[in-house]
Enzyme design. Structure first.
Site, short mmCIF file in Angstrom:
data_model
loop_
_atom_site.label_atom_id
_atom_site.label_comp_id
_atom_site.label_asym_id
_atom_site.label_seq_id
_atom_site.Cartn_x
_atom_site.Cartn_y
_atom_site.Cartn_z
N HIS A 102 0.87 -1.03 0.01
CA HIS A 102 -0.03 -0.07 -0.01
C HIS A 102 0.80 1.27 0.16
O HIS A 102 1.95 1.42 0.51
CB HIS A 102 -0.80 0.05 1.35
N CYS A 118 -3.64 2.40 -4.50
CA CYS A 118 -4.64 3.30 -3.49
C CYS A 118 -4.64 4.62 -4.34
O CYS A 118 -3.82 5.46 -3.97
CB CYS A 118 -4.11 3.31 -2.31
N HIS A 138 -7.63 0.54 -4.63
CA HIS A 138 -8.40 1.03 -3.43
C HIS A 138 -8.82 2.61 -4.32
O HIS A 138 -8.23 3.37 -4.66
CB HIS A 138 -7.70 1.58 -2.26
N ASP A 194 -12.78 2.85 -1.39
CA ASP A 194 -12.10 3.29 -0.28
C ASP A 194 -12.68 4.41 0.58
O ASP A 194 -13.18 5.32 -0.18
CB ASP A 194 -10.67 3.42 -0.23
N HIS A 195 -12.99 4.35 1.90
CA HIS A 195 -13.33 5.49 2.62
C HIS A 195 -14.72 5.97 2.01
O HIS A 195 -15.14 5.69 1.02
CB HIS A 195 -12.34 6.79 2.71
N TYR A 228 -14.76 4.70 7.45
CA TYR A 228 -15.59 3.43 7.11
C TYR A 228 -17.10 3.32 7.77
O TYR A 228 -17.49 2.40 8.15
CB TYR A 228 -14.77 2.21 7.77
#
Ligand code: DNO
Length: 393
Positions: A240, A278, A305, A348-349, A365
């Site tokens: 990552h 990501c 991501h 993501d998020h 999250y």
């Protein structure tokens, strides 16, 4: 791409049956209760895998199988920890869960100053404020020579802030930077830690004298040691990127830009040594053009991501809606879907919205914000699939 979701295990208030209903195909999770450095037993892995499959989904990615600090700073226990890591990898391979996300960020995993920064539309987002971050570095950690690492304008802001900041605001910063962002990612800090700042400084001290080059060599050492297991079980390791992709707290960070990623992939030139693309972490760095990076690194990307950041002129950044920001998710999806339609991804998020803020979800999250993000990403994917089917891209 396989539509994924980060799920935090049976204690997650979001249930697997809810995830199935909203179109999730692949679960991204970890054995969160096993402390860093300990082996993931085969029975525990199989138990998790079977649970997920009983809901009609697959365990696509382990995020994360954490790399202990002593592997990163090459402490005396490094080899023993790597042996444990190899056993966990072999167990994952035997169970058939073959994509492993990890990071090599010293001390801190991701960093934000605000977890519910108010947006004009009433939602809350994750935010990074340079001045408050620098304040934390200089005044809360009290790191030696920290001022040397910040530019004049930021230092002016810090000095101004120092005159007005309240204890509650300082506690909030500590909570955001050390506890709330780290507590659930199998990091070094947990809710309830009594002296997080002291613990933080102790960990920082372990990296005294460790340069970017040393950290790179420690990553190479780790990857070379585990590749034979990855070859045997066909396991894809995917690092990552550093989030945010810049040096912080005087710590070296080595996965911040195209040149870093190129170095990492070439240092151990094995297809099993790959990347978690990501888009959120990368787009938080002004040096990064996500589209050209995706084109270059798609062949070695094993997991994506999907999120996008917006950088402000003062260098602060926030997480944008998934349809906006610097990452250009539609184009990234086009690149990745063409390269590998079986690539696992997760939106993501997500924004904090529609009551999520009262539910105690992990930072970034929440349920509704991520469900919206999944729908946005799913729409982009549908368009791209149609383009591919009709030879339009
Ligand atoms: C934060 C996450 C990171 C990520 C790890 C992977 O939301 O993206 O904590 O899971 O860095 O090792």
């Amino acid at each position: 791409m396989i539509k994924g979701w980060r799920w935090f295990g049976p204690k997650d208030p979001i249930t697997l049956s809810a995830l199935r209903q909203i179109g999730v195909e692949g679960i991204v999770t970890a054995l969160h209760d096993i402390p860093n450095g300990e082996v993931w037993p085969l029975e525990r892995i199989l138990e998790m895998k079977n649970l997920i499959e009983s809901y009609g989904m697959k365990w696509t990615v382990a995020e994360s199988l954490p790399v202990s600090e002593a592997i990163k700073y090459a402490g005396p226990e490094r080899d023993a920890l790597i042996e444990n890591y190899k056993i966990s990898l072999a167990n994952m391979g035997k169970a058939g869960v073959k994509t492993i996300c990890y990071n090599f960020m010293p001390v801190l995993d991701w960093a934000r100053t605000d977890l519910e920064w108010p947006c004009a539309d009433g939602t809350g987002t994750l935010y990074f404020d340079k001045v408050r971050f620098a304040y934390f570095d200089i005044h809360v950690l009290g790191r030696k020579n920290a001022r040397n690492d910040w530019d004049e304008k930021t230092l002016e802001g810090v000095d101004k802030l120092a005159q007005t900041i309240t204890q509650a605001e300082i506690d909030d910063l500590i909570n955001s930077i050390i506890i709330k962002t780290q507590g659930f990612v199998n990091g070094n800090f947990h809710e309830g830690d009594l002296n997080p700042v002291g613990m933080f400084n102790e960990l920082l001290a372990q990296y005294d004298g460790i340069t970017r080059d040393t950290l790179r060599e420690n990553l190479r050492y780790f990857l070379e040691a585990i590749m034979p297991v990855c070859d045997e079980y066909d396991i894809n390791m995917c690092i990552h990127p550093d989030d945010p992709p810049m040096q912080i707290f005087g710590l070296p960070r080595i996965i911040t830009c195209a040149e870093d990623i190129r170095w990492m992939l070439n240092a151990v030139d094995n297809p099993h040594n790959g990347l978690t693309f990501c888009a959120g972490s990368l787009s938080a760095g002004i040096q990064n053009d996500c589209v050209s990076m995706a084109k270059e690194f798609a062949p070695r990307t094993h997991f994506a991501h999907l999120r996008s950041c917006q950088i402000f002129p003062d260098g602060n950044f926030c997480e944008a809606r998934h349809t906006e920001g610097r990452a250009n998710l539609p184009e990234l999806i086009r690149i990745f879907e063409k390269q590998n339609p079986n690539l696992p991804m997760r939106p993501d998020h997500g924004r904090m919205m529609l009551g999520d803020e009262t539910k105690g979800y992990n930072a970034g999250y929440g349920f509704h914000g991520r469900m919206l993000a999944l729908a946005q990403v799913e729409g982009m994917l549908a368009v791209v699939r149609d383009e591919i089917a009709h030879g339009k891209c």
